[in-house]
Scaffold this motif. Structure first.
Motif, PDB file in Angstrom:
ATOM      1  N   THR A  23     -19.665 -17.399 -22.258  1.00  0.00           N
ATOM      2  CA  THR A  23     -19.327 -17.077 -20.787  1.00  0.00           C
ATOM      3  C   THR A  23     -19.035 -18.152 -19.859  1.00  0.00           C
ATOM      4  OG1 THR A  23     -21.641 -16.793 -19.985  1.00  0.00           O
ATOM      5  CG2 THR A  23     -20.580 -14.851 -21.163  1.00  0.00           C
ATOM      6  N   GLU A  24     -18.370 -18.006 -18.601  1.00  0.00           N
ATOM      7  CA  GLU A  24     -18.187 -19.002 -17.658  1.00  0.00           C
ATOM      8  C   GLU A  24     -19.582 -19.396 -17.142  1.00  0.00           C
ATOM      9  OE1 GLU A  24     -15.438 -20.652 -16.670  1.00  0.00           O
ATOM     10  OE2 GLU A  24     -14.286 -19.491 -18.290  1.00  0.00           O
ATOM     11  N   GLU A  25     -20.393 -18.452 -16.943  1.00  0.00           N
ATOM     12  CA  GLU A  25     -22.106 -19.028 -16.794  1.00  0.00           C
ATOM     13  C   GLU A  25     -22.714 -19.890 -17.534  1.00  0.00           C
ATOM     14  OE1 GLU A  25     -26.027 -16.502 -14.969  1.00  0.00           O
ATOM     15  OE2 GLU A  25     -24.727 -15.436 -16.246  1.00  0.00           O
ATOM     16  N   GLN A  26     -22.345 -19.449 -18.926  1.00  0.00           N
ATOM     17  CA  GLN A  26     -23.085 -20.130 -20.085  1.00  0.00           C
ATOM     18  C   GLN A  26     -22.618 -21.773 -20.005  1.00  0.00           C
ATOM     19  OE1 GLN A  26     -22.343 -17.750 -23.208  1.00  0.00           O
ATOM     20  NE2 GLN A  26     -24.367 -17.102 -23.686  1.00  0.00           N
ATOM     21  N   SER A  28     -21.037 -23.235 -17.227  1.00  0.00           N
ATOM     22  CA  SER A  28     -21.516 -23.922 -15.876  1.00  0.00           C
ATOM     23  C   SER A  28     -23.047 -24.324 -16.195  1.00  0.00           C
ATOM     24  CB  SER A  28     -21.379 -22.906 -14.990  1.00  0.00           C
ATOM     25  OG  SER A  28     -21.914 -23.635 -13.651  1.00  0.00           O
ATOM     26  N   ILE A  29     -23.907 -23.548 -16.640  1.00  0.00           N
ATOM     27  CA  ILE A  29     -25.218 -23.922 -16.889  1.00  0.00           C
ATOM     28  C   ILE A  29     -25.446 -25.047 -17.863  1.00  0.00           C
ATOM     29  CG2 ILE A  29     -27.426 -23.353 -18.105  1.00  0.00           C
ATOM     30  CD1 ILE A  29     -26.886 -20.456 -16.934  1.00  0.00           C
ATOM     31  N   GLN A  32     -24.174 -28.158 -15.844  1.00  0.00           N
ATOM     32  CA  GLN A  32     -25.041 -28.382 -14.956  1.00  0.00           C
ATOM     33  C   GLN A  32     -26.530 -29.135 -15.570  1.00  0.00           C
ATOM     34  OE1 GLN A  32     -25.942 -25.502 -11.604  1.00  0.00           O
ATOM     35  NE2 GLN A  32     -24.325 -24.301 -12.682  1.00  0.00           N
ATOM     36  N   SER A  33     -26.812 -28.723 -16.554  1.00  0.00           N
ATOM     37  CA  SER A  33     -27.847 -29.303 -17.447  1.00  0.00           C
ATOM     38  C   SER A  33     -27.385 -30.665 -17.744  1.00  0.00           C
ATOM     39  CB  SER A  33     -28.314 -28.622 -18.462  1.00  0.00           C
ATOM     40  OG  SER A  33     -28.772 -27.178 -18.189  1.00  0.00           O
TER      41      SER A  33
END
Length: 252
Positions: A23-26, A28-29, A32-33
């Motif tokens: 997912t886009e959220e995954q 992004s995370i 960011q990490s």
């Protein structure tokens, strides 16, 4: 042990993934990490290229030595050493002086770029694994960096170092036994006793041989020192020094 340590100690490379995109959220995370990793003097000398286009994935898989898991995964990241951004920063602040050029061309800055990129990638890998995803580093991108750089449109001073395939594992491979701690960890000074170090390697050879034998029902029983010696007899990617020079990283 806590959950983080258990996660680190249970790392294994995953080379087979479900046909399910991240997912886009995954994504992004994970990025960011990666950005949260330590960086030398706040330089942040790396960039990450996420590959969604299947044609580009397929081509990268081919250039990496026909590794299927470069093409078939939940998402593919390319980690690049990036000194181009520093060049742009210098341009914003004024002309590129001889001193700035010397800094950008220095072996020290090259090492900062390598280290920063490696630290960021490992943060990304741990973040992905903490979400139940599998990962595999892809050094094969360096097989044909001229073609990889052209495909990805990287400018001078940006070097694609390796890929990271990420996805939902279809199965979990075994964790490989690492070198004995005594062969890796030295206190106060490097252990200068080659006989002692070699004996530890002999012990490790037996461990690795037993691991492969059990994993392959006796079809394979490689020793670690045997595998490393064979690798060293086949020098790899000797064009890289010239490639770096062509990309304005002459290593003064």
């Amino acid at each position: 042990m806590n959950d983080t340590i258990n996660l680190l100690l249970n790392h294994r490379s995953i080379r087979s993934y479900l046909d399910k995109p991240l997912t886009e959220e995954q994504i992004s995370i994970i990025v960011q990490s990666a950005q949260a990793a330590a960086t030398s003097s706040y330089v942040q000398a790396y960039s990450i290229i996420g590959i969604k286009d299947q044609e580009i994935k397929d081509k990268l898989a081919e250039l990496s030595g026909d590794q299927a898991y470069v093409a078939k995964n939940g998402h593919f990241f390319v980690f690049c050493m990036d000194l181009h951004r520093l060049e742009l920063a210098a341009e914003i602040e004024g002309e590129l002086t001889a001193e700035i050029e010397q800094s950008l061309n220095s072996t020290e800055m090259f090492m900062i770029g390598l280290i920063d990129t490696g630290l960021a990638a490992q943060n990304a890998a741990v973040a992905a694994e903490s979400m139940g995803l599998g990962i595999c580093y892809i050094g094969g991108l360096r097989n044909k960096l001229h073609e990889v750089s052209s495909l990805l449109g990287t400018p001078n001073r940006v070097i694609p170092l390796f890929g990271l395939s990420v996805g939902y594992p279809t199965n979990l491979s075994d964790t490989k036994p690492r070198l004995p701690i005594a062969n890796v960890y030295h206190e106060d000074r490097y252990n200068p006793n080659p006989d002692q170090l070699k004996e530890q390697l002999h012990q490790y050879d037996r461990t690795i041989s037993d691991y492969y034998s059990a994993r392959t029902n006796g079809a394979r029983n490689d020793r670690w020192t045997e595998s490393m010696s064979k690798q060293l007899q086949r020098p790899k990617r000797l064009y890289l020094k010239q490639f770096l020079k062509e990309n304005k990283i002459p290593l003064d």
